[in-house]
Design a protein around this motif. Structure first.
Motif, PDB file in Angstrom:
ATOM      1  N   ILE A  90       0.858  -1.196   0.004  1.00 30.50           N
ATOM      2  CA  ILE A  90      -0.112  -0.014  -0.101  1.00 30.50           C
ATOM      3  C   ILE A  90       0.857   1.306  -0.151  1.00 30.50           C
ATOM      4  O   ILE A  90       2.034   1.122   0.574  1.00 30.50           O
ATOM      5  CB  ILE A  90      -1.051  -0.108   1.168  1.00 30.50           C
ATOM      6  CG1 ILE A  90      -1.942  -1.062   1.242  1.00 30.50           C
ATOM      7  CG2 ILE A  90      -1.766   1.315   1.283  1.00 30.50           C
ATOM      8  CD1 ILE A  90      -2.704  -1.208   2.481  1.00 30.50           C
ATOM      9  N   GLY A  91       0.518   2.158  -0.695  1.00 33.15           N
ATOM     10  CA  GLY A  91       1.343   3.527  -0.937  1.00 33.15           C
ATOM     11  C   GLY A  91       1.256   4.160   0.628  1.00 33.15           C
ATOM     12  O   GLY A  91       0.756   4.122   1.333  1.00 33.15           O
ATOM     13  N   GLY A  92       2.639   4.746   0.759  1.00 32.78           N
ATOM     14  CA  GLY A  92       2.815   5.478   1.952  1.00 32.78           C
ATOM     15  C   GLY A  92       2.171   7.041   1.986  1.00 32.78           C
ATOM     16  O   GLY A  92       2.707   7.681   2.796  1.00 32.78           O
ATOM     17  N   SER A  93       1.215   7.095   1.268  1.00 30.40           N
ATOM     18  CA  SER A  93       0.521   8.244   1.146  1.00 30.40           C
ATOM     19  C   SER A  93      -0.292   8.607   2.524  1.00 30.40           C
ATOM     20  O   SER A  93      -0.326   7.790   3.422  1.00 30.40           O
ATOM     21  CB  SER A  93      -0.501   8.472  -0.116  1.00 30.40           C
ATOM     22  OG  SER A  93      -1.388   7.670   0.156  1.00 30.40           O
ATOM     23  N   ARG A  94      -1.061   9.864   2.887  1.00 23.21           N
ATOM     24  CA  ARG A  94      -1.735   9.828   4.029  1.00 23.21           C
ATOM     25  C   ARG A  94      -2.789   8.912   4.072  1.00 23.21           C
ATOM     26  O   ARG A  94      -2.896   8.361   5.131  1.00 23.21           O
ATOM     27  CB  ARG A  94      -2.196  11.287   3.946  1.00 23.21           C
ATOM     28  CG  ARG A  94      -2.916  11.892   5.174  1.00 23.21           C
ATOM     29  CD  ARG A  94      -3.469  13.158   5.155  1.00 23.21           C
ATOM     30  NE  ARG A  94      -4.334  13.572   6.137  1.00 23.21           N
ATOM     31  CZ  ARG A  94      -4.750  14.912   6.787  1.00 23.21           C
ATOM     32  NH1 ARG A  94      -4.414  15.675   5.773  1.00 23.21           N
ATOM     33  NH2 ARG A  94      -5.532  14.999   7.670  1.00 23.21           N
ATOM     34  N   SER A  95      -3.624   8.799   3.067  1.00 18.94           N
ATOM     35  CA  SER A  95      -4.537   7.977   3.293  1.00 18.94           C
ATOM     36  C   SER A  95      -4.132   6.306   3.192  1.00 18.94           C
ATOM     37  O   SER A  95      -4.656   5.684   4.148  1.00 18.94           O
ATOM     38  CB  SER A  95      -5.471   7.992   1.772  1.00 18.94           C
ATOM     39  OG  SER A  95      -4.528   7.428   0.622  1.00 18.94           O
ATOM     40  N   GLY A  96      -2.968   5.966   2.545  1.00 17.08           N
ATOM     41  CA  GLY A  96      -2.299   4.637   2.741  1.00 17.08           C
ATOM     42  C   GLY A  96      -1.965   4.334   4.112  1.00 17.08           C
ATOM     43  O   GLY A  96      -2.276   3.316   4.601  1.00 17.08           O
ATOM     44  N   ARG A  97      -1.189   5.269   4.961  1.00 17.06           N
ATOM     45  CA  ARG A  97      -0.904   5.029   6.269  1.00 17.06           C
ATOM     46  C   ARG A  97      -1.965   4.960   7.351  1.00 17.06           C
ATOM     47  O   ARG A  97      -2.063   4.498   8.257  1.00 17.06           O
ATOM     48  CB  ARG A  97      -0.016   6.089   6.831  1.00 17.06           C
ATOM     49  CG  ARG A  97       1.299   6.283   5.692  1.00 17.06           C
ATOM     50  CD  ARG A  97       2.380   7.289   6.613  1.00 17.06           C
ATOM     51  NE  ARG A  97       1.844   8.617   6.719  1.00 17.06           N
ATOM     52  CZ  ARG A  97       1.928   9.760   5.928  1.00 17.06           C
ATOM     53  NH1 ARG A  97       2.762   9.338   4.649  1.00 17.06           N
ATOM     54  NH2 ARG A  97       1.562  10.589   6.146  1.00 17.06           N
ATOM     55  N   GLU A  98      -3.189   5.370   6.803  1.00 16.09           N
ATOM     56  CA  GLU A  98      -4.579   5.367   7.513  1.00 16.09           C
ATOM     57  C   GLU A  98      -5.023   4.021   7.416  1.00 16.09           C
ATOM     58  O   GLU A  98      -5.627   3.581   8.647  1.00 16.09           O
ATOM     59  CB  GLU A  98      -5.474   6.474   6.993  1.00 16.09           C
ATOM     60  CG  GLU A  98      -6.878   6.707   8.034  1.00 16.09           C
ATOM     61  CD  GLU A  98      -7.606   7.557   7.482  1.00 16.09           C
ATOM     62  OE1 GLU A  98      -8.672   8.063   8.199  1.00 16.09           O
ATOM     63  OE2 GLU A  98      -7.609   7.955   6.278  1.00 16.09           O
ATOM     64  N   TYR A  99      -5.285   3.259   6.341  1.00 12.38           N
ATOM     65  CA  TYR A  99      -6.048   2.279   6.363  1.00 12.38           C
ATOM     66  C   TYR A  99      -5.074   0.783   6.358  1.00 12.38           C
ATOM     67  O   TYR A  99      -5.529  -0.014   6.582  1.00 12.38           O
ATOM     68  CB  TYR A  99      -6.898   2.394   5.118  1.00 12.38           C
ATOM     69  CG  TYR A  99      -6.262   2.062   3.872  1.00 12.38           C
ATOM     70  CD1 TYR A  99      -6.237   0.680   3.428  1.00 12.38           C
ATOM     71  CD2 TYR A  99      -6.049   3.205   2.943  1.00 12.38           C
ATOM     72  CE1 TYR A  99      -5.760   0.378   1.921  1.00 12.38           C
ATOM     73  CE2 TYR A  99      -5.541   2.824   1.714  1.00 12.38           C
ATOM     74  CZ  TYR A  99      -5.409   1.467   1.200  1.00 12.38           C
ATOM     75  OH  TYR A  99      -4.872   1.300  -0.064  1.00 12.38           O
ATOM     76  N   ALA A 100      -3.697   1.015   6.163  1.00 10.45           N
ATOM     77  CA  ALA A 100      -2.880  -0.113   6.001  1.00 10.45           C
ATOM     78  C   ALA A 100      -2.760  -0.695   7.221  1.00 10.45           C
ATOM     79  O   ALA A 100      -2.875  -2.021   7.152  1.00 10.45           O
ATOM     80  CB  ALA A 100      -1.389   0.279   5.544  1.00 10.45           C
TER      81      ALA A 100
END
Length: 315
Positions: A90-100
């Motif tokens: 999963i990408g380390g974007s703001r959203s990715g860090r939220e749901y990963a």
């Protein structure tokens, strides 16, 4: 399989997705590289994804029109379980860090965050990541099913394979969203986004003032069709928005050319742009740390050098 959750916007794959494909191929783990495309009206995205992945799973549903952490986590978990994925990227974007992390909990899997390099050690997946304000690179590893977030800008974007991957439509049992997005505000800019830019012009406190930042950094960037970056000191001073910050607490970038104007080169900043292919630094301090990583350096006054560059770039 290796399952990658695609990041996309405005009907196009994000550069971060192509970087995750490279990470998957470099991980040494077996199985097809599979892209999961979540959203609504994502046919064009799926076609683009098929050019870089072995297979593409498409969930084109009204319930996925707007990002929601709980829904994205549930969808990713369901597909990972049905496909028996041993690795979820999963990408380390703001959203990715939220749901990963939610995906890792649901899968009872190990969670490796902000990976800058992936490899295998036998059956274990190894990930490198920065720690201690990027002064140290540590290596962590995990066996079994692993969920990984990839730090944007850490891998080269994957090129098309030349053979289109197979596409499959998937059915999802989505939970009811408990959080509703009532509105969005998007910063409007005619410039290319930092994480997508091939050329970035960044200004530090050495440019002298907010007016000089616009006069020099923005002008040169506009002439070159480049993205605009800023150091933390500039952002903290209120000269530029946080969206432009490059470094440990900002964005990680890997452009073909990174032009640093008045940037001293603190280690926190270097961690965000150190993998740029060509680094050009201009600073009046010959001992500035930026020159230790620069491919080309000019020691001199920005007020004299940059106007000449701007004039040359117009031609």
């Amino acid at each position: 399989m290796i399952l990658i959750v695609a990041e996309h916007a405005a009907g196009k794959l994000a550069k971060a997705t192509l970087e995750m494909v490279t990470a998957a191929r470099e991980s040494g783990r077996e199985g097809p590289v599979t892209l999961l495309v979540l959203g609504q009206n994502v046919a064009a995205v799926a076609t683009e994804a098929a050019a870089v992945a072995d297979q593409v799973l498409v969930a084109d549903l009204p319930g996925l029109a707007t990002y929601n952490a709980e829904v994205w986590a549930a969808a990713t978990t369901q597909i990972a379980q049905e496909g028996e994925a041993h690795t979820v990227i999963i990408g380390g974007s703001r959203s990715g860090r939220e749901y990963a992390p939610r995906v890792a909990v649901k899968l009872d899997a190990a969670y490796l965050e902000d990976a800058t390099k992936l490899s295998s050690n036998g059956a274990a997946l190894q990930a490198q990541r920065y720690t201690y304000l990027a002064r140290v690179t540590e290596t962590v590893e995990a066996d079994g099913t692993v969920v990984v977030t990839v730090k944007p800008g850490s891998f080269a974007p994957a090129a098309p394979t030349g053979a289109a991957g197979e596409q499959y439509d998937v059915e999802l049992d989505l939970p009811a969203a408990r959080v509703e997005v009532t509105g969005k505000s998007v910063e409007k800019s005619s410039r290319v986004a930092l994480t997508e830019a091939d050329v970035i012009v960044t200004g530090g406190r050495g440019v002298g003032s907010p007016e000089n930042f616009s006069r020099y950094v923005e002008a040169l960037a506009d002439n070159l069709g480049a993205g605009v970056g800023a150091t933390r000191a500039v952002v903290d001073a209120g000269w530029r928005p946080y969206a432009e910050q490059v470094g440990q607490t900002g964005k990680t970038v890997q452009p073909k050319a990174y032009i640093a104007l008045g940037v001293s080169g603190a280690v926190q900043h270097l961690s965000g742009m150190g993998k740029s292919k060509n680094i050009i630094a201009i600073n009046k301090d010959a001992e500035a740390p930026i020159f230790k990583v620069a491919d080309y350096g000019i020691v001199g006054d920005i007020n004299e050098i940059v106007p000449a560059l701007i004039e040359a770039s117009r031609k």
